[in-house]
Every structure is written in C-alpha cells, then in structure tokens.
Enzyme design. Structure first.
Site, PDB file in Angstrom:
ATOM      1  N   GLU A 154      29.917  -5.004 -12.177  1.00  0.00           N
ATOM      2  CA  GLU A 154      29.730  -6.320 -12.793  1.00  0.00           C
ATOM      3  C   GLU A 154      28.828  -6.161 -14.011  1.00  0.00           C
ATOM      4  O   GLU A 154      27.703  -5.659 -13.896  1.00  0.00           O
ATOM      5  CB  GLU A 154      29.107  -7.295 -11.786  1.00  0.00           C
ATOM      6  CG  GLU A 154      28.585  -8.596 -12.364  1.00  0.00           C
ATOM      7  CD  GLU A 154      29.631  -9.355 -13.170  1.00  0.00           C
ATOM      8  OE1 GLU A 154      29.280  -9.812 -14.280  1.00  0.00           O
ATOM      9  OE2 GLU A 154      30.784  -9.475 -12.703  1.00  0.00           O
ATOM     10  N   CYS A 206      31.079 -23.487 -12.643  1.00  0.00           N
ATOM     11  CA  CYS A 206      31.379 -24.914 -12.756  1.00  0.00           C
ATOM     12  C   CYS A 206      30.134 -25.779 -12.588  1.00  0.00           C
ATOM     13  O   CYS A 206      30.121 -26.945 -13.006  1.00  0.00           O
ATOM     14  CB  CYS A 206      32.419 -25.318 -11.712  1.00  0.00           C
ATOM     15  SG  CYS A 206      33.992 -24.452 -11.860  1.00  0.00           S
ATOM     16  N   VAL A 264      32.771  -1.996 -17.298  1.00  0.00           N
ATOM     17  CA  VAL A 264      33.898  -1.069 -17.306  1.00  0.00           C
ATOM     18  C   VAL A 264      34.533  -1.091 -18.692  1.00  0.00           C
ATOM     19  O   VAL A 264      34.895  -2.145 -19.212  1.00  0.00           O
ATOM     20  CB  VAL A 264      34.928  -1.424 -16.220  1.00  0.00           C
ATOM     21  CG1 VAL A 264      36.166  -0.544 -16.336  1.00  0.00           C
ATOM     22  CG2 VAL A 264      34.297  -1.274 -14.831  1.00  0.00           C
ATOM     23  N   ASP A 273      40.837 -15.599 -12.920  1.00  0.00           N
ATOM     24  CA  ASP A 273      41.160 -16.201 -14.209  1.00  0.00           C
ATOM     25  C   ASP A 273      41.897 -15.258 -15.153  1.00  0.00           C
ATOM     26  O   ASP A 273      42.285 -15.664 -16.246  1.00  0.00           O
ATOM     27  CB  ASP A 273      39.882 -16.695 -14.890  1.00  0.00           C
ATOM     28  CG  ASP A 273      39.257 -17.879 -14.176  1.00  0.00           C
ATOM     29  OD1 ASP A 273      39.873 -18.394 -13.228  1.00  0.00           O
ATOM     30  OD2 ASP A 273      38.148 -18.287 -14.564  1.00  0.00           O
ATOM     31  N   ASN A 294      39.039 -17.942  -5.938  1.00  0.00           N
ATOM     32  CA  ASN A 294      38.575 -17.626  -4.594  1.00  0.00           C
ATOM     33  C   ASN A 294      39.735 -17.384  -3.635  1.00  0.00           C
ATOM     34  O   ASN A 294      39.708 -16.444  -2.832  1.00  0.00           O
ATOM     35  CB  ASN A 294      37.680 -18.754  -4.075  1.00  0.00           C
ATOM     36  CG  ASN A 294      36.260 -18.651  -4.587  1.00  0.00           C
ATOM     37  OD1 ASN A 294      35.473 -17.852  -4.095  1.00  0.00           O
ATOM     38  ND2 ASN A 294      35.929 -19.445  -5.597  1.00  0.00           N
ATOM     39  N   TYR A 348      42.445 -47.783   5.762  1.00  0.00           N
ATOM     40  CA  TYR A 348      42.060 -49.036   5.095  1.00  0.00           C
ATOM     41  C   TYR A 348      40.857 -49.652   5.777  1.00  0.00           C
ATOM     42  O   TYR A 348      40.787 -49.767   7.003  1.00  0.00           O
ATOM     43  CB  TYR A 348      43.212 -50.049   5.117  1.00  0.00           C
ATOM     44  CG  TYR A 348      42.724 -51.472   4.894  1.00  0.00           C
ATOM     45  CD1 TYR A 348      42.208 -51.853   3.646  1.00  0.00           C
ATOM     46  CD2 TYR A 348      42.716 -52.402   5.920  1.00  0.00           C
ATOM     47  CE1 TYR A 348      41.716 -53.126   3.440  1.00  0.00           C
ATOM     48  CE2 TYR A 348      42.229 -53.684   5.727  1.00  0.00           C
ATOM     49  CZ  TYR A 348      41.730 -54.043   4.482  1.00  0.00           C
ATOM     50  OH  TYR A 348      41.248 -55.309   4.283  1.00  0.00           O
ATOM     51  N   TRP A 404      46.531 -52.462   0.089  1.00  0.00           N
ATOM     52  CA  TRP A 404      47.427 -51.499  -0.543  1.00  0.00           C
ATOM     53  C   TRP A 404      46.564 -50.567  -1.401  1.00  0.00           C
ATOM     54  O   TRP A 404      46.021 -50.977  -2.419  1.00  0.00           O
ATOM     55  CB  TRP A 404      48.485 -52.195  -1.405  1.00  0.00           C
ATOM     56  CG  TRP A 404      49.575 -52.833  -0.593  1.00  0.00           C
ATOM     57  CD1 TRP A 404      49.613 -54.115  -0.146  1.00  0.00           C
ATOM     58  CD2 TRP A 404      50.760 -52.197  -0.137  1.00  0.00           C
ATOM     59  NE1 TRP A 404      50.759 -54.335   0.569  1.00  0.00           N
ATOM     60  CE2 TRP A 404      51.494 -53.162   0.592  1.00  0.00           C
ATOM     61  CE3 TRP A 404      51.286 -50.912  -0.259  1.00  0.00           C
ATOM     62  CZ2 TRP A 404      52.713 -52.886   1.190  1.00  0.00           C
ATOM     63  CZ3 TRP A 404      52.507 -50.633   0.334  1.00  0.00           C
ATOM     64  CH2 TRP A 404      53.211 -51.613   1.053  1.00  0.00           C
TER      65      TRP A 404
END
Length: 459
Positions: free
Chosen positions: A36, A46, A84, A289, A311, A432, A440
């Site tokens: 890393e 995020c 890397v 990604d 993930n 509901y 609705w």
C-alpha cells in the site's frame, strides 16, 4: 513451500480479498503480502467530507482495520508506503519502491490480486505549486485540507470544482464550516448521476443553503498571490477564493495493468469474470474501483467506482483465491448522498442510459410526502421512475426529498434487481404508520403513475 499471494493496493477491495483468503488458508499454505503506497489500510474515503465538516470529529473513526490488525489477527504482511511500480507476469514478480526508507524491493508471487482503485481526474490547470488547492481522495488529502482550513489566516471563501457526489458533499462540508462557497460545474447541472429535472431540485436546495452554483461553466486556470491561490479563472471571469477543492471524478487506476499486459474492457477498466479473475491471465485477480462489471439492467460493461462494490468484489475474489467458490452478480448503480437535509438516491438507468442501451421507455415524476400529510414533520418527496415499453419492467429510479427519502431507493433497488414491473410494484406490501409513510407510500404512488402512463400509450 507455501504459495504466495501479492496484493497491490491496501484499501477496501485488496484487504477484503486478503482477509477472506486468509480465513480459508493458513500461513503454512499461503503467504500474503500487501503493498500500500499510502499511510492507511481499509478506511472510508466516503467519510472524508463529514470529517472535514466536523460531523465526524476523529480521523481514526474512518479506519475500519488498521495495518497492525491485519498483521496480528490475519497474519498478512502489510507494507505501507510501498508503491508497486512494475508487474512482470512472465517472471511472476512485482517491483515496489519504498517511499519511506528508499530503495526498491522485488517479490515473487504465485497469485496476484490487483486492487489499485481509482485516481482523481486532475486537469492541467490544477497542477500548481500554489497553496490552497486540494483533491479529496485519501485521508492524507483530508488532513491537508483540514490543516489549511484551521491555519491562520483562516480561509473565508471556497470554490468547489465539479458537481458530482464528492463536489456536492464537499460544498456542504465547507458551508457548514462557515465559508462562502461557490460550486462550479461545466455540465448544464451538477449531480449528473440523476436526470436534469431531478438535479434541478438539488440545485435549488443548494442555493437555498447559500451555496452559489455556477453551472455550464468551465475552469481554465488559477490565479495566485504570495504563493496562495487567489482566484479560479473561468470564461466568465475570475472567481476570488482562498481555497479550491477538486471534485472532478475519478478514472480507474490501470497504468500498471496496461504496462503488464493485463487486458482492459471497453469502459477503460480491467476486465474480469464473475469470480473476479482476469480472463486469459493465469492466477491474476482484480477488484474494486479499477475494474469494470456488468450492469444488470443495460447488460453493458460499466465502471462504477463505489465502496459497496469494492468490498463485495474483494470478498468474492478472496473466497475464490482461498479455494472456495463465489461470484459477483453485477451492479445496478444504487447510490445515495445528501446536501445538508436534502437527500438524493438513484438506482438503475437514467434517461440517457436507457436510450443509449436501446430501450423504449416511459418516465414519470410523482410528488408525495415522507409521512402522512397531517403528521408533524412531513416533508415533500419527489420520485422518478423509468419503465420499459410495453412490458412495464422497471429500468431506473431517482428520489429527492427532505427526510426519509434516500433509503427508500433501496426498495426500488430490490425491485429493479429482481426484474419487477411497475404493475408488480403497486402491490408491494410496504410498512405503513403515519410517522413513517402515507397510506400510499411514495414508491407505490410513483409505480401507479408509471402504470397509468403505460396504459395511456395502449389506448
């Protein structure tokens, strides 16, 4: 002799793959080394806007698992600050540069997990030595911006360039910190992840919060004074500022893959099969990604960089590397965000996506409320549905509303995932009670409106 798995990239996909592989194979059978280049593993990018705003007070709250946890609990050799720089598929080795200590290391592999993520789009004008210009991709980026915002003299004005998720969320974060904020977007509307009619609702809310929105405007340069950014240059003149945040989106980080001969798909990301293997390249896997995947509605390969996908894909790859069996079923592009109290959700295809995929469809917009109209706190909610002609199959959905809106997109995502028609949806047995929904539900009202629109076409 134990086999060796090399993981390139230590965030969501890479470390999910490494930990799943370890659960199935111990060190005597599989050695795992993860490279890393940054300072952290497995963190929530995020969440950075909410750390910037102060809503999340501590950076470490964004870290799901630190490197030491992976080393001690999972027996994974995590090497931070190692970038890397080359992959040799013939010799089965990677070359990495030690960014902290200097020098270069070469490590062999039997299996390679490529999880380099995405890199921010950065136009030529953004490459500057002026202070006060920030991307928001890593925790280090967030820390640098926080330090700038808290240093003296404190910035008073901010320009956010780009009106996607990160741009909108950063505009919110900066306005909450008390800055005067201008968001500049070259497209006709910010929030291109939804259709323009729905994006207009978002823009109206942003302006109501005091954010200046300049749409249809391209940035061409920066001005600086005394080594600090002083203005963003546009075709309509400079916009004075003390800080610039770049939110121009990302592209798959595939430079290493291309150089190594790992094949890319039509989206420009790495092509993988349902098990996250790279076809035609032995014992090479990829996730996150940097890869493309199948859109379950359009049937087309897409690149949709989201932490949810990364993930899941990493988990699938790790199970398979460890000797199990798992597949990644594709995506429908479900995502949510917010601008202060305004919530935005979307799933499936937008109108231009549906047209590009060759569908004939109807689109409807319905207005409702989040709760029973008489119940305190009821707020307006707008739902948009796209349905295929003449079958009525749901193709996409978008929601904009002030409360209880965003997570309603999950109901629509489940319907979309399972190929339901809007007629099927009108019979859904949704919960509901006046504090939570009208009799609705807004989802059902929109489905009924889509059914009526399809029926009108047949008359």
């Amino acid at each position: 002799m134990a086999q060796r798995l090399i993981v390139v990239g230590g965030d969501a996909a890479g470390m999910a793959a490494a930990s799943q592989a370890r659960r199935r194979r111990d060190r005597r059978d599989l050695e795992i080394v993860a490279f890393e280049r940054g300072h952290f593993t497995s963190y929530s990018a995020c969440g950075i806007p909410y750390w910037i705003s102060g809503l999340v007070p501590d950076r470490d709250q964004l870290i799901a698992r630190d490197p030491e946890t992976f080393r001690t609990d999972f027996d994974i050799d995590v090497r931070l600050r190692h970038e890397v720089t080359g992959i040799d598929l013939d010799r089965r080795e990677v070359v990495a540069r030690d960014l902290a200590g200097g020098g270069e290391v070469r490590e062999r592999f039997d299996t390679l997990m490529y999880a380099t993520g995405a890199v921010p789009i950065k136009p030529d004008w953004a490459h500057t030595d002026a202070g006060g210009v920030f991307g928001i991709q890593t925790l280090n980026d967030g820390a640098a911006l926080r330090d700038w915002l808290e240093a003296e003299p404190k910035p008073r004005r901010a320009v956010v360039v780009g009106g996607g998720y990160i741009g909108v969320e950063m505009a919110e974060a900066l306005i909450q910190r008390g800055l005067t904020v201008t968001l500049v977007e070259k497209a006709a509307q910010p929030m291109s992840t939804v259709d323009e009619d729905m994006a207009e609702l978002v823009v109206g809310a942003m302006r109501g919060l005091g954010i200046t929105v300049r749409a249809g405007l391209s940035v061409t340069g920066l001005e600086q004074r005394d080594g600090r950014v002083s203005a963003v240059v546009t075709a309509e003149g400079p916009i004075p500022t003390d800080v610039v945040v770049l939110g121009l989106g990302v592209r798959p980080n595939v430079a290493l893959a291309e150089a190594a001969g790992i094949p890319l798909g039509p989206s420009g990301a790495i092509r993988v099969d349902r098990r996250m293997r790279v076809p035609g390249v032995e014992d090479v896997w990829a996730a996150g990604d940097c890869v493309e995947c199948l859109h379950r509605v359009s049937g087309m390969p897409v690149h949709i960089p989201l932490g949810t996908h990364a993930n899941k894909q990493g988990r699938v790859a790790g199970i398979n590397i460890g000797g199990g069996y798992a597949t990644f079923a594709g995506v429908i592009g479900t995502a949510v965000t917010k601008v202060c109290e305004l919530e935005v959700g979307r799933t499936g295809l937008r109108e231009r996506d549906a047209a590009a995929a060759g569908f004939e469809f109807v689109s409807v917009i319905s207005e409702s409320t989040s709760r029973a109209g008489y119940y305190p706190g009821a707020r307006p909610m707008t739902v948009k549905l796209l349905a295929e002609k003449p079958s009525g199959r749901l193709l996409g959905a978008q929601i904009v509303g002030w409360s209880e809106a965003a997570k309603r997109i999950d109901t629509l995502a489940v319907a979309l995932w399972n190929g339901m028609t809007v007629d099927d949806m009108t019979a859904l047995d949704l919960g509901y009670a006046p504090p939570y929904a009208p009799v609705w539900d807004p989802v059902l009202i929109a489905a009924r409106k889509a059914v009526d629109a399809l029926a009108a076409l047949g008359r």
